[in-house]
Write an enzyme that holds these catalytic residues in place. Structure first.
Site, PDB file in Angstrom:
ATOM      1  N   LYS A 142      17.405 -12.956 -11.943  1.00  0.00           N
ATOM      2  CA  LYS A 142      17.613 -11.902 -10.932  1.00  0.00           C
ATOM      3  C   LYS A 142      17.177 -12.383  -9.559  1.00  0.00           C
ATOM      4  O   LYS A 142      16.405 -13.350  -9.418  1.00  0.00           O
ATOM      5  CB  LYS A 142      16.847 -10.627 -11.290  1.00  0.00           C
ATOM      6  CG  LYS A 142      15.303 -10.777 -11.391  1.00  0.00           C
ATOM      7  CD  LYS A 142      14.534 -10.603 -10.073  1.00  0.00           C
ATOM      8  CE  LYS A 142      13.051 -10.901 -10.239  1.00  0.00           C
ATOM      9  NZ  LYS A 142      12.340 -11.305  -9.076  1.00  0.00           N
ATOM     10  N   ALA A 191       8.842 -20.325 -12.474  1.00  0.00           N
ATOM     11  CA  ALA A 191       7.887 -19.788 -11.481  1.00  0.00           C
ATOM     12  C   ALA A 191       8.520 -19.776 -10.095  1.00  0.00           C
ATOM     13  O   ALA A 191       7.948 -20.231  -9.114  1.00  0.00           O
ATOM     14  CB  ALA A 191       6.584 -20.582 -11.479  1.00  0.00           C
ATOM     15  N   ASP A 221       8.910  -7.027 -14.933  1.00  0.00           N
ATOM     16  CA  ASP A 221      10.343  -7.288 -14.735  1.00  0.00           C
ATOM     17  C   ASP A 221      11.147  -7.235 -16.040  1.00  0.00           C
ATOM     18  O   ASP A 221      12.384  -7.305 -16.005  1.00  0.00           O
ATOM     19  CB  ASP A 221      10.552  -8.676 -14.120  1.00  0.00           C
ATOM     20  CG  ASP A 221      10.117  -8.728 -12.660  1.00  0.00           C
ATOM     21  OD1 ASP A 221       9.878  -7.659 -12.076  1.00  0.00           O
ATOM     22  OD2 ASP A 221      10.026  -9.842 -12.119  1.00  0.00           O
TER      23      ASP A 221
HETATM   24  P1  ATP Z   1       9.094 -13.172 -11.769  1.00  0.00           P
HETATM   25  O1  ATP Z   1      10.222 -13.160 -10.784  1.00  0.00           O
HETATM   26  O2  ATP Z   1       9.287 -12.230 -12.931  1.00  0.00           O
HETATM   27  O3  ATP Z   1       7.728 -13.093 -11.158  1.00  0.00           O
HETATM   28  P2  ATP Z   1       9.140 -16.010 -11.888  1.00  0.00           P
HETATM   29  O4  ATP Z   1      10.561 -16.488 -11.897  1.00  0.00           O
HETATM   30  O5  ATP Z   1       8.406 -16.053 -10.586  1.00  0.00           O
HETATM   31  O6  ATP Z   1       9.130 -14.564 -12.515  1.00  0.00           O
HETATM   32  P3  ATP Z   1       8.641 -17.323 -14.338  1.00  0.00           P
HETATM   33  O7  ATP Z   1       9.770 -18.290 -14.322  1.00  0.00           O
HETATM   34  O8  ATP Z   1       8.754 -16.142 -15.222  1.00  0.00           O
HETATM   35  O9  ATP Z   1       8.298 -16.836 -12.869  1.00  0.00           O
HETATM   36  O10 ATP Z   1       7.336 -18.174 -14.695  1.00  0.00           O
HETATM   37  C1  ATP Z   1       6.037 -17.845 -14.329  1.00  0.00           C
HETATM   38  C2  ATP Z   1       5.069 -18.586 -15.259  1.00  0.00           C
HETATM   39  O11 ATP Z   1       5.214 -18.036 -16.558  1.00  0.00           O
HETATM   40  C3  ATP Z   1       5.383 -20.070 -15.403  1.00  0.00           C
HETATM   41  O12 ATP Z   1       4.493 -20.813 -14.621  1.00  0.00           O
HETATM   42  C4  ATP Z   1       5.214 -20.372 -16.879  1.00  0.00           C
HETATM   43  O13 ATP Z   1       4.046 -21.112 -17.122  1.00  0.00           O
HETATM   44  C5  ATP Z   1       5.059 -19.035 -17.550  1.00  0.00           C
HETATM   45  N1  ATP Z   1       6.061 -18.751 -18.586  1.00  0.00           N
HETATM   46  C6  ATP Z   1       5.809 -18.128 -19.752  1.00  0.00           C
HETATM   47  N2  ATP Z   1       6.908 -17.989 -20.481  1.00  0.00           N
HETATM   48  C7  ATP Z   1       7.922 -18.534 -19.786  1.00  0.00           C
HETATM   49  C8  ATP Z   1       9.311 -18.688 -20.064  1.00  0.00           C
HETATM   50  N3  ATP Z   1       9.873 -18.267 -21.206  1.00  0.00           N
HETATM   51  N4  ATP Z   1      10.066 -19.263 -19.105  1.00  0.00           N
HETATM   52  C9  ATP Z   1       9.500 -19.688 -17.949  1.00  0.00           C
HETATM   53  N5  ATP Z   1       8.193 -19.598 -17.666  1.00  0.00           N
HETATM   54  C10 ATP Z   1       7.393 -19.018 -18.569  1.00  0.00           C
END
Ligand code: ATP
Length: 289
Positions: free
Chosen positions: A17, A102, A142
């Site tokens: 998203k 992340a 989310d």
């Molecule tokens: P959001 O927009 O929901 O905050 P994001 O895209 O910023 O998410 P994610 O990609 O969800 O962040 O990853 C954040 C942290 O979560 C990563 O540093 C990772 O260590 C951990 N993590 C746990 N499970 C997963 C997964 N299935 N895929 C990616 N990262 C994961």
């Protein structure tokens, strides 16, 4: 969320998203923040394969940045559903990661959402989408949106969702500088009383209602940019470059660091991508869905 089912294995497509706007209204006593954001699914997806096993959970992922232990959000999804319904079976989960990690694109949350949907099917639980969304919020703010998909106004910690009109088919360029940004760090660094520029939600909702990319682009504001751009100035440079190359609007998604740009013209997008390739690690062409 699309899925393909056989007897003991299910394959799901887990979409990322972007946030078309993000406002932080205040800090709650439980430590979370009250936000107001428009969430939009994009056509960038991980593949999540669930395979029935005797017991426990094993996780594999093609991206070494992703943990395969109990900190993976799919682990949390498995454990919560297993405990709630006293399930005795195990699962092997294979994640093919295409969504940057992340990055502000809900990569982890969408994997957890896919796992809830898949296990519901694999275990024959027959839980409604609403029920899965209520379970999902216990894993992450989310997750309910990732179960729902499309376009939505999200309030509360992001879990109070109001579905909005379809805003699909708009061309998006994603630019990710490859650093991991901690969502918790960005929220805790934000000085809520000093936020100068907040999104105008009425204008944004009008833009969605009219499916007008210009109105949306002109009114996109993410109050978290101040923190993340303050620490990584390159994000502002990418935004500026996207606008110079004809993007109608450009914004950081979530807590960053991914920047997206809306283009109404593929030629401009491709020129912009080529120029950014010299300095940005990951560039992805996608669209709203
Ligand atoms: P959001 O927009 O929901 O905050 P994001 O895209 O910023 O998410 P994610 O990609 O969800 O962040 O990853 C954040 C942290 O979560 C990563 O540093 C990772 O260590 C951990 N993590 C746990 N499970 C997963 C997964 N299935 N895929 C990616 N990262 C994961």
């Amino acid at each position: 969320m699309e899925k393909e089912t056989s007897m003991e294995s299910i394959t799901l497509e887990a979409y990322g998203k972007i946030n078309l706007s993000l406002d932080v209204l205040g800090k709650r006593i439980d430590g979370y923040h009250d936000i107001e954001t428009i969430m939009q699914s994009i056509d960038l997806k991980d593949k999540v394969v669930l395979r029935d096993s005797e017991e426990g959970i094993t996780i594999e992922c093609n991206n070494p940045q992703v943990p395969t232990d109990s900190t993976n959000l799919v682990y949390k999804a498995y454990r919560i559903l297993r405990d709630m319904y006293s399930i005795k079976r195990g699962v092997h989960i294979k994640i093919q990661k295409n969504i940057p990690v992340a990055a502000g694109l809900a990569g982890g949350s969408t994997n957890a959402a896919a796992t809830l949907i898949g296990l519901n099917e694999l275990w024959g639980l027959k839980l409604s989408k609403e029920k899965l969304m209520n379970i999902g919020v216990k894993i992450g703010a989310d997750v309910p949106f990732c179960i729902m998909g499309g376009t939505a106004l999200a309030k509360g910690i992001g879990e109070e969702l109001i579905s909005l009109k379809d805003f699909s088919g708009h061309l998006v360029l994603l630019a990710n500088i490859g650093i991991e940004v901690s969502t918790a760090h960005v929220y805790s660094s934000l000085k809520i009383d000093n936020i100068a520029n907040r999104p105008n939600m009425d204008k944004l909702l009008l833009g969605i209602d009219k499916n007008d990319l210009n109105i949306i682009s002109e009114n996109m504001v993410n109050v978290l940019e101040e923190v993340t751009i303050g620490e990584h100035g390159q994000i502002q440079d990418i935004k500026n470059e996207m606008l110079e190359f004809g993007a109608l609007g450009s914004l950081m998604s979530g807590s960053g660091p991914t920047v997206f740009g809306f283009f109404d013209n593929e030629e401009d997008l491709l020129k912009c991508k080529k120029s950014l390739e010299k300095k940005v690690k990951t560039l992805i062409i996608t669209k709203t869905i």
